[in-house]
Design a protein around this motif. Structure first.
Motif, PDB file in Angstrom:
ATOM      1  N   VAL A 103       0.856  -1.182   0.000  1.00 40.14           N
ATOM      2  CA  VAL A 103       0.000   0.000   0.000  1.00 40.14           C
ATOM      3  C   VAL A 103       0.889   1.227   0.000  1.00 40.14           C
ATOM      4  O   VAL A 103       1.799   1.348   0.816  1.00 40.14           O
ATOM      5  N   LYS A 130      -1.960   6.127  -6.948  1.00 36.39           N
ATOM      6  CA  LYS A 130      -1.257   4.935  -6.475  1.00 36.39           C
ATOM      7  C   LYS A 130      -1.646   4.568  -5.049  1.00 36.39           C
ATOM      8  O   LYS A 130      -1.463   3.441  -4.627  1.00 36.39           O
ATOM      9  N   ILE A 167      -6.857   1.772  -3.588  1.00 33.12           N
ATOM     10  CA  ILE A 167      -6.909   0.350  -3.923  1.00 33.12           C
ATOM     11  C   ILE A 167      -8.176   0.085  -4.718  1.00 33.12           C
ATOM     12  O   ILE A 167      -9.187   0.757  -4.557  1.00 33.12           O
ATOM     13  N   SER A 168      -8.096  -0.899  -5.579  1.00 29.07           N
ATOM     14  CA  SER A 168      -9.241  -1.275  -6.414  1.00 29.07           C
ATOM     15  C   SER A 168     -10.118  -2.258  -5.648  1.00 29.07           C
ATOM     16  O   SER A 168      -9.683  -2.858  -4.657  1.00 29.07           O
ATOM     17  N   GLU A 224      -8.268  -5.489  -5.374  1.00 27.83           N
ATOM     18  CA  GLU A 224      -7.221  -5.468  -4.349  1.00 27.83           C
ATOM     19  C   GLU A 224      -7.833  -5.557  -2.945  1.00 27.83           C
ATOM     20  O   GLU A 224      -7.283  -6.215  -2.062  1.00 27.83           O
ATOM     21  N   TYR A 225      -8.973  -4.909  -2.753  1.00 27.83           N
ATOM     22  CA  TYR A 225      -9.671  -4.979  -1.468  1.00 27.83           C
ATOM     23  C   TYR A 225     -10.069  -6.421  -1.153  1.00 27.83           C
ATOM     24  O   TYR A 225      -9.832  -6.927  -0.052  1.00 27.83           O
ATOM     25  N   GLU A 285      -8.725  -9.130  -2.342  1.00 24.46           N
ATOM     26  CA  GLU A 285      -7.500  -9.896  -2.112  1.00 24.46           C
ATOM     27  C   GLU A 285      -6.989  -9.685  -0.683  1.00 24.46           C
ATOM     28  O   GLU A 285      -6.586 -10.637  -0.008  1.00 24.46           O
ATOM     29  N   MET A 286      -7.032  -8.429  -0.205  1.00 16.84           N
ATOM     30  CA  MET A 286      -6.589  -8.149   1.160  1.00 16.84           C
ATOM     31  C   MET A 286      -7.498  -8.826   2.179  1.00 16.84           C
ATOM     32  O   MET A 286      -7.028  -9.375   3.177  1.00 16.84           O
TER      33      MET A 286
END
Length: 89
Positions: free
Chosen positions: A2, A42, A45-46, A49-50, A52-53
């Motif tokens: 991040v 940058k 988060i997409s 990605e959210y 995935e986290m």
């Protein structure tokens, strides 16, 4: 991974202007320098990605008995009754 701004005060001055510490009701972000926008994007988060986290947190939850919750407020309507409350107890 991040991304966060290295020098927060310099970033805030670049984004909001020199008077960033005082709220300005007439502020507009239309004149933000492209370089600032590039690096600001940058830090976001997409949805993928959210997810995935969240999956990684779930996988590691047995290692941490009280893991808390990861909430992406940018993916929610902040004025909806469905927004999760942040229980800080």
């Amino acid at each position: 991974m991040v991304f966060t701004p290295n020098n927060t005060e310099v970033f805030l001055a670049s984004y909001y202007g020199k008077g960033w510490k005082v709220p300005d009701p007439s502020y507009s972000n239309e004149a933000i320098p492209d370089e600032v926008k590039k690096f600001l994007n940058k830090t976001n988060i997409s949805p993928a990605e959210y997810r995935e986290m969240c999956e990684e947190i779930a996988q590691r939850s047995s290692d941490y008995p009280n893991p808390g919750r990861f909430i992406a407020i940018g993916l929610l309507d902040l004025y909806s009754e469905d927004v999760p409350s942040l229980d800080l107890e």
